[in-house]
Design an enzyme around this catalytic site. Structure first.
Site, PDB file in Angstrom:
ATOM      1  CB  ILE A 137      -0.979   0.013   1.199  1.00  0.00           C
ATOM      2  CG1 ILE A 137      -0.243  -0.128   2.536  1.00  0.00           C
ATOM      3  CG2 ILE A 137      -2.033  -1.058   1.052  1.00  0.00           C
ATOM      4  CD1 ILE A 137      -1.153  -0.116   3.757  1.00  0.00           C
ATOM      5  CG  ASP A 138      -0.124   4.261  -2.667  1.00  0.00           C
ATOM      6  OD1 ASP A 138       0.579   3.486  -3.338  1.00  0.00           O
ATOM      7  OD2 ASP A 138      -1.204   4.737  -3.070  1.00  0.00           O
TER       8      ASP A 138
END
Length: 303
Positions: A137-138
């Site tokens: 995930i970012d």
């Protein structure tokens, strides 16, 4: 060297073998898989093939993972919020602001550095800079990630990702008042031709599907839950911008005038999957961090 097998389903027939393996191993680049194929690490029905081989139903695809080169990343004593751990995997609640794996500009302080300090073993499929990383995930997205401790677990989880069996639900705050209760966004995502640092909805992109439902709405904002069928880079951020409701605080895809949340208001809240070895369904939930609740409180006070 670890060897794995996959029998091609009817839905996967006609797909190029490099794309099939890319879908099964989403965190491995297509170019890396093509390199495996050209080096003879991939066979179909016992025969060497080219990257553009079109798979047929019931083809037996076998691939071997070359030995990983020695790891030169040193573990760092960074606190981890571990939701679950056993001999095969971990589920981690990643904080906002932490990068998942080392890259240019992020040579320390990543989740990988923390994992290497915590764990004796991690899967090696994704190479020396992404040990154990099945999906990511970012940096400014918080929430749940599953990490593989061995290659068997990594491949099994990657196949669940490819076949859309893993449950992933996010909470987000977006600009604009969404009038309907639920929605489905089915729009392909690829590199933005005008800005290679961004993703966008493009005609020749990879299939991407996002479901969303409204949790609460305000005159200028909406609190939503998103459920992913696919896991493209920046998928929720790109899709919500595409339909006109960009995420609050998003510096890349959001509005110029937005709330100060130090990055997009996005949290990976629910993660569910079948345990590769136990074959039991496991589901985990982590509430959004305090900044998320504070942002909702601030919005409520505006009206």
């Amino acid at each position: 060297m670890s060897t794995f097998q996959h029998i091609v389903t009817e839905e996967q027939a006609k797909a190029r073998v490099d794309k099939l393996l890319s879908d099964i191993n989403p965190e491995i680049s297509r170019s890396q898989i093509q390199s495996w194929i050209s080096d003879g690490y991939v066979t179909v029905n016992g025969e060497a093939v080219k990257a553009n081989y079109k798979c047929q139903t019931k083809d037996l695809v076998e691939w071997s993972i070359p030995e990983v080169e020695p790891l030169h990343i040193t573990g760092e004593n960074i606190p981890l919020d571990i939701v679950y751990e056993d001999g095969d995997l971990l589920v981690v609640n990643k904080p906002k602001g932490m990068v998942v794996h080392p890259s240019a500009g992020h040579q320390s302080g990543t989740l990988v550095h923390a994992l290497l300090y915590h764990c004796d073993d991690l899967s090696g499929i994704n190479g020396v800079e992404r040990p154990g990383i099945v999906h990511r995930i970012d940096k400014d997205t918080s929430g749940l990630l599953v990490v593989a401790k061995n290659d068997f677990t990594h491949v099994q989880l990657s196949e669940q990702l490819a076949s859309k069996e893993i449950k992933r639900a996010y909470e987000a705050i977006v600009h604009g008042e969404i009038p309907h209760e639920t929605g489905l966004i089915d729009a392909p995502i690829g590199r933005d031709s005008k800005d290679r640092q961004k993703m966008g909805v493009v005609e020749n992109g990879k299939p991407a599907v996002t479901h969303f439902r409204v949790i609460s709405r305000f005159p200028d904002y909406t609190h939503i839950e998103c459920r992913l069928e696919t896991g493209r880079t920046h998928q929720i951020r790109v899709h919500m911008r595409y339909i006109g409701y960009p995420l609050v605080g998003d510096p890349k895809y959001g509005q110029r005038k937005t709330l100060d949340t130090d990055g997009q208001a996005l949290h990976a809240k629910v993660l569910g999957f079948k345990h590769p070895r136990k074959q039991e369904w496991m589901e985990f939930e982590a509430e959004p961090p305090q900044y998320f609740a504070d942002t909702l409180d601030y919005i409520k006070k505006l009206y």
